[in-house]
Design a protein around this motif. Structure first.
Motif, PDB file in Angstrom:
ATOM      1  N   UNK A 127       0.856  -1.186   0.000  1.00 24.26           N
ATOM      2  CA  UNK A 127       0.000   0.000   0.000  1.00 24.26           C
ATOM      3  C   UNK A 127       0.892   1.237   0.000  1.00 24.26           C
ATOM      4  N   UNK A 128       0.942   1.933  -1.115  1.00 30.82           N
ATOM      5  CA  UNK A 128       1.834   3.087  -1.234  1.00 30.82           C
ATOM      6  C   UNK A 128       1.464   4.210  -0.270  1.00 30.82           C
ATOM      7  N   UNK A 129       0.164   4.349  -0.037  1.00 28.27           N
ATOM      8  CA  UNK A 129      -0.256   5.454   0.823  1.00 28.27           C
ATOM      9  C   UNK A 129       0.279   5.291   2.241  1.00 28.27           C
ATOM     10  N   UNK A 130       0.166   4.087   2.784  1.00 30.95           N
ATOM     11  CA  UNK A 130       0.662   3.855   4.144  1.00 30.95           C
ATOM     12  C   UNK A 130       2.108   3.380   4.166  1.00 30.95           C
ATOM     13  N   UNK A 133      10.455  -2.650  -2.454  1.00 32.51           N
ATOM     14  CA  UNK A 133      11.813  -2.083  -2.499  1.00 32.51           C
ATOM     15  C   UNK A 133      12.325  -2.069  -3.927  1.00 32.51           C
ATOM     16  N   UNK A 134      12.061  -3.161  -4.655  1.00 34.84           N
ATOM     17  CA  UNK A 134      12.535  -3.259  -6.036  1.00 34.84           C
ATOM     18  C   UNK A 134      11.874  -2.205  -6.918  1.00 34.84           C
ATOM     19  N   UNK A 135      10.579  -1.998  -6.696  1.00 33.35           N
ATOM     20  CA  UNK A 135       9.843  -1.063  -7.553  1.00 33.35           C
ATOM     21  C   UNK A 135      10.122   0.390  -7.186  1.00 33.35           C
ATOM     22  N   UNK A 136      10.198   0.691  -5.913  1.00 35.74           N
ATOM     23  CA  UNK A 136      10.360   2.079  -5.494  1.00 35.74           C
ATOM     24  C   UNK A 136      11.819   2.492  -5.361  1.00 35.74           C
ATOM     25  N   UNK A 137      12.729   1.527  -5.365  1.00 40.57           N
ATOM     26  CA  UNK A 137      14.144   1.860  -5.357  1.00 40.57           C
ATOM     27  C   UNK A 137      14.815   1.562  -4.038  1.00 40.57           C
ATOM     28  N   UNK A 138      16.133   1.354  -4.096  1.00 36.99           N
ATOM     29  CA  UNK A 138      16.895   1.017  -2.889  1.00 36.99           C
ATOM     30  C   UNK A 138      16.975   2.169  -1.901  1.00 36.99           C
ATOM     31  N   UNK A 139      16.546   3.375  -2.326  1.00 33.40           N
ATOM     32  CA  UNK A 139      16.569   4.503  -1.392  1.00 33.40           C
ATOM     33  C   UNK A 139      15.575   4.305  -0.251  1.00 33.40           C
ATOM     34  N   UNK A 140      14.687   3.309  -0.372  1.00 30.84           N
ATOM     35  CA  UNK A 140      13.807   2.978   0.744  1.00 30.84           C
ATOM     36  C   UNK A 140      14.602   2.471   1.946  1.00 30.84           C
ATOM     37  N   UNK A 141      15.789   1.976   1.685  1.00 31.23           N
ATOM     38  CA  UNK A 141      16.608   1.385   2.750  1.00 31.23           C
ATOM     39  C   UNK A 141      17.403   2.470   3.477  1.00 31.23           C
ATOM     40  N   UNK A 142      17.775   2.237   4.753  1.00 34.19           N
ATOM     41  CA  UNK A 142      18.466   3.252   5.570  1.00 34.19           C
ATOM     42  C   UNK A 142      19.971   3.285   5.277  1.00 34.19           C
TER      43      UNK A 142
END
Length: 840
Positions: free
Chosen positions: A608-611, A648-657
């Motif tokens: 869920x992208x919103x949450x 993570x794959x779709x939105x990019x590795x920048x999701x990671x800390x």
């Protein structure tokens, strides 16, 4: 018989069929092939007294050809020459030549695959490439190959490319006959594209042509509604129709007697204007015509595998069709042709129309093949193979309707469906309705959907889309604001009788009582049997969503728009959302009871992208329609993990800390891998592709972006390396470099081709050469900075800089920073982090 050009080709044709079991005859319009060839071949020895079957693409052409040949023999039709078309046949025990429409041949082959008693099958006007003609030829070829090597096949056409067909028939001989035609002068009269304006333009040209030229006029328009539009103008008071002029309509849906009047020779002193669709393009000779007025348009049905729906389109004719139409004016004497387009547009017309098999709904074809015993169309020989996406769509529909088993073989239900000459959807509806006591209503619906709209002219722009009103009108119950087409009602009534007979509806003596007070209330349920993918539920916006996933909407002002559930029987598939033309309401309780197999319980886990978290839901679905949704407790952990990794794959590795240390570690590994293939690839692209291998073990019990912030990426990346690789990494790709001033400067590995060190120039005094890493293979790129940390030079060769460039840089820096230490000999000077080294 009068002599026709085809006579000269008959000896060659007879010889070809005597020596081969197939031949191709190319005969120009007017040659006489349709009516002379069957009669000329009737007494050939190889025929052995057996009958001939000749296929015509249209009922009108089949009846006309049979009647003409019978007159040539001085006999009534039905003796030596007969015909069989839908809802009409005249054949007898003495019949040697049967002229049939293409679907009739398919039925004959299904009933007797060997075609015993038939010596020759003729495919006339094969260039039209109808779906049934291609199917009939494919089945006949297999019969010839497996059961009847003595069966002859003859392909006849006026505009056919003969070579591909000859190859399909096993390199059959090609016989060519010149036609007999008179000169036809062509005039171009472009008219507006909007149909009403175009109709008025066509009417003006008819008036001009009739005033300037003798003879009768044949006017080509795309469909019945366009015929009516031109007729209203021509018969109107302002048109000024000359006395002694008759207006006739020619369309496949008209009664036979009306069709016969349109093609019959005019009475002495009478001129005719015949308004026709493409039905008069080939095979027929409309007596007395020397004027052709051509709209340049045709009505074709096109199927979209993407949506699973067919739609009628009005398209420009091909140049071959335009020439066929033009040739109608030169059959009996010189004529004229008025084309409603420009000479420039003529040059852009497609050369030929696309074969129907490439654009049609293939469900009827696949059902016929399954009954024949063929599960895959590729088992047969085709001039153009059926497109695979349309084949797959058709197979899925037939499995859903219960006509095919999952392996593609025909079921008993499918065999019964194939016995009716209607689309499999409608045949299934009738058979499913019979146990409910609704078989009669189902036959009415099927007949209504198989013909043009019962309401004359479609009932106008604001006609109701409610299918129930058509059933009531068929039964004689009037509906306000509508006009019933009596000729259409008569044909529909005949079709209802045929369907009842073919499918045995009500013929077993059993009395079945419908549960509905008014059985028209069951229209929606019956349509749901036929169109399970077009069951629609109203959205909040007022539009509808089909169970097949497509959006749809009703025309404005429709009473049906208040219904929560509809089933669409006729849909105009245009744009993102389809337009519902005909539909009936249905109650959810009916669907739940009779279509319950379509209700599916599904558990879904999704991002869920919103949450920014993984959510889990339990859903009850009716196809693509959501019935109920509740949170799903304790979803499978592996699904949650997989959805998190997918996000993570779709939105990019920048999701990671990413910490600075983690990002530098990644870049150091990438640097090493660039120069040594034994190192793992830690680039962003590869890390994203391989999340399941390096990250998955660390995200158990995590389900949101917030949870991911607890990860220690540096430790996770280090875990990808063995102990030896970690030691090698520290030695050959160190995090920092100690410069002569004593400072420990971090190395920037963001460019794996050129790791960089940004350092103040004064801190390198005394260093003779550029530092090297990677076991001495790679020199660091030095970004030399001023005392204010601004870049003054970039180099990978420090020794060359000291020799050649330092003194120019020194001059500039000394002027800007006079209090700082700028020695004459930097290699002997003491490096410093301050303005001057100690002791100065």
């Amino acid at each position: 018989m009068s002599s026709l050009p085809i006579e000269q080709a008959l000896p060659s044709l007879k010889e070809a069929l005597e020596r081969h079991n197939g031949a191709v005859l190319v005969a120009a319009p007017g040659a006489g092939k349709t009516t002379r060839v069957p009669l000329a071949l009737m007494d050939e020895l190889w025929l052995g007294g057996r009958k001939m079957i000749m296929l015509e693409p249209r009922r009108l052409a089949a009846r006309s050809a049979a009647n003409y040949m019978a007159r040539q023999l001085g006999e009534p039709v039905g003796r030596t020459v007969g015909y069989r078309v839908r809802m009409d046949s005249k054949v007898g025990p003495e019949t040697r030549i049967e002229v049939v429409t293409e679907g009739v041949l398919t039925r004959m082959l299904q009933e007797d695959q060997a075609l015993e008693g038939v010596g020759l099958v003729i495919f006339d006007e094969y260039h039209e490439r109808s779906l049934q003609a291609d199917l009939g030829l494919a089945l006949s070829l297999q019969t010839q190959a497996l059961l009847r090597d003595d069966l002859r096949l003859l392909i006849m056409s006026a505009t056919l490319e003969a070579e591909p067909v000859a190859r399909l028939l096993g390199d059959a001989p090609v016989v060519v006959s010149e036609g007999r035609s008179f000169p036809v002068d062509t005039f171009y009269r472009p008219v507006p594209k909007k149909w009403q304006d175009r109709a008025e333009g066509i009417a003006r040209v008819i008036r001009e042509a009739m005033a300037r030229h003798d003879g009768d006029a044949l006017v080509f328009v795309p469909g019945m509604s366009e015929i009516r539009a031109v007729e209203r103008i021509v018969r109107g008071g302002s048109f000024g129709l000359p006395s002694g002029t008759e207006v006739h309509l020619l369309h496949g849906s008209l009664p036979p007697e009306a069709q016969d009047r349109a093609i019959a020779p005019p009475l002495t002193g009478i001129r005719k204007i015949v308004l026709s669709t493409s039905v008069a393009e080939t095979s027929l000779t409309v007596e007395g015509v020397t004027i052709v007025v051509d709209s340049g348009l045709a009505r074709v049905s096109r199927f979209s595998p993407r949506t699973g729906m067919s739609r009628l389109e009005t398209v420009p004719v091909s140049s071959a069709s335009a020439d066929q139409r033009r040739g109608r004016a030169g059959r009996v004497k010189p004529g004229v042709c008025y084309r409603m387009w420009s000479e420039e547009e003529q040059g852009h017309l497609p050369s030929r129309s696309a074969p129907e098999i490439t654009e049609a709904d293939l469900a009827p074809l696949l059902l016929e093949l399954a009954v024949w015993g063929v599960n895959d169309p590729a088992e047969l020989e085709w001039l153009d193979a059926p497109p695979k996406p349309a084949v797959q769509q058709a197979r899925e529909l037939l499995v859903r309707l219960g006509a095919l088993a999952s392996d593609g073989t025909v079921t008993g239900h499918g065999r019964r469906m194939a016995e009716a000459s209607v689309h499999p959807r409608l045949a299934h509806m009738i058979l499913a309705a019979e146990p409910l006591g609704l078989g009669g209503l189902a036959c009415e619906l099927a007949a209504l959907l198989g013909e043009r709209d019962l309401f004359a002219g479609g009932g106008g722009r604001q006609a109701s889309s409610d299918m129930r009103l058509r059933v009531e009108a068929l039964r004689g119950i009037p509906s306000s604001g509508t006009v019933v087409d009596d000729a259409t009602r008569k044909r529909i009534s005949q079709e209802i009788g045929r369907l009842r007979r073919e499918l045995g509806i009500g013929g077993d003596g059993k009395v079945r009582v419908s549960p509905y007070a008014a059985d028209t209330d069951a229209c929606g349920l019956l349509l749901a049997f036929a169109y399970p993918d077009r069951i629609a539920r109203r959205r909040e916006s007022g539009a509808y969503l089909f169970s097949g996933g497509r959006g749809a909407e009703l025309r404005e002002g429709q009473a049906l728009a208040r219904e929560e559930w509809l089933v669409a029987a006729d849909v105009d598939d245009v744009g993102a959302d389809s337009r519902i033309r005909l539909a009936a309401p249905v109650q959810w309780a009916e669907l739940a009871e009779h279509c319950g197999e379509q209700i599916a319980e599904e558990k879904i886990v999704f991002w869920d992208r919103e949450s920014q978290s993984v959510r889990a839901r339990s859903r009850r679905m009716f196809g693509a329609l959501l019935l109920e949704e509740t949170p799903l407790q304790n979803p499978p952990p592996e699904l949650v993990r997989d959805k998190l990794l997918e996000a993570i794959r779709q939105e990019g590795l920048d999701m990671l800390p990413w910490s600075k240390a983690a990002r530098q570690l990644q870049e150091r590994i990438v640097f090493m891998a660039r120069h040594d293939t034994s190192w793992p690839d830690a680039s962003d692209e590869t890390l994203a592709e391989s999340l399941e291998h390096w990250l998955a073990p660390y995200v158990d019990k995590m389900k949101s972006r917030g949870d991911l912030q607890r990860l220690h990426l540096k430790d996770i990346l280090e875990a990808m390396l063995s102990w030896n690789k970690k030691r090698e990494l520290d030695e050959e790709a160190p995090t920092h470099w100690n410069v002569p001033s004593g400072s420990r400067i971090p190395i920037d590995y963001s460019d794996p081709e050129a790791p960089a060190l940004a350092v103040r120039l004064q801190e390198l005094f005394g260093l003779p050469e550029s530092p090297r890493i990677g076991g001495g293979r790679v020199a660091l790129t030095l970004h030399l900075l001023s005392p204010a940390q601004r870049p003054v030079q970039v180099t990978r060769d420090l020794a060359s800089f000291w020799r050649n460039t330092y003194f120019e840089v020194r001059k500039d820096l000394k002027g800007r920073y006079p209090k700082h230490y700028w020695p004459d000999n930097p290699l002997e000077a003491q490096a410093t982090r301050r303005a001057k080294p100690p002791g100065h």
